[in-house]
Design an enzyme around this catalytic site. Structure first.
Site: not given
Ligand code: RB5
Length: 149
Positions: A13, A70, A72, A103, A138
């Protein structure tokens, strides 16, 4: 170790668009084909749309492996792991990236573009691409995932 040359599907994203572009170059330079499922700019998008695109192609076997990014990495890993046969691993350290292959036979690497820097992201990707699955006990464990659907 030589990286597996199996093609990769990659998606992100807006939270990791720049990192996705760098990873594409890094992977292509290793002689590995990379298919880009988007997003294609820094404009705000909804990560489930891109996570689902990549995860569905891995789930059906069209691609053997993929990478999702993304902000996080959390949202993408939540989406991807809803798909049958997808084993998505959110990694921000080298040991986890390696062990997710050895694993867990992870078939999607997930990275958080707002959590780790470019250098670490490339290093985790390199290790993930190069590390084979250990198999053996595994394999018995990951086969049990299919009974959970
Ligand atoms: C986008 O602002 C953010 O929420 C997305 O990139 C991500 O971190 C979601 O888990």
């Amino acid at each position: 170790m030589e990286a597996d040359k199996t093609p990769i599907i990659i998606g992100c994203d807006h939270g990791a668009y720049d990192l996705k572009e760098k990873l594409k170059t890094f992977i292509a330079e290793k002689g590995i084909e990379v298919e880009d499922a988007g997003t294609h700019s820094q404009d705000s998008v909804d990560y489930p749309d891109f996570g689902a695109k990549v995860a569905s192609l891995v789930s059906t076997g069209k691609f053997k492996r993929g990478i999702l990014l993304c902000g996080t990495g959390i949202g993408m890993s939540m989406v991807a792991n809803r798909f049958p046969h997808v084993r998505a691993a959110l990694c921000s350290d080298l040991f986890s990236a390696i062990m997710s292959r050895r694993h867990n036979d992870s078939n999607i690497l997930v990275l958080g573009g707002r959590v780790i820097g470019e250098g670490l992201a490339l290093e985790l990707t390199r290790a993930w691409l190069e590390t084979p699955f250990d198999g053996g006990r595994h394999l018995i464990r990951i086969e049990k995932f299919d009974q959970l659907d």
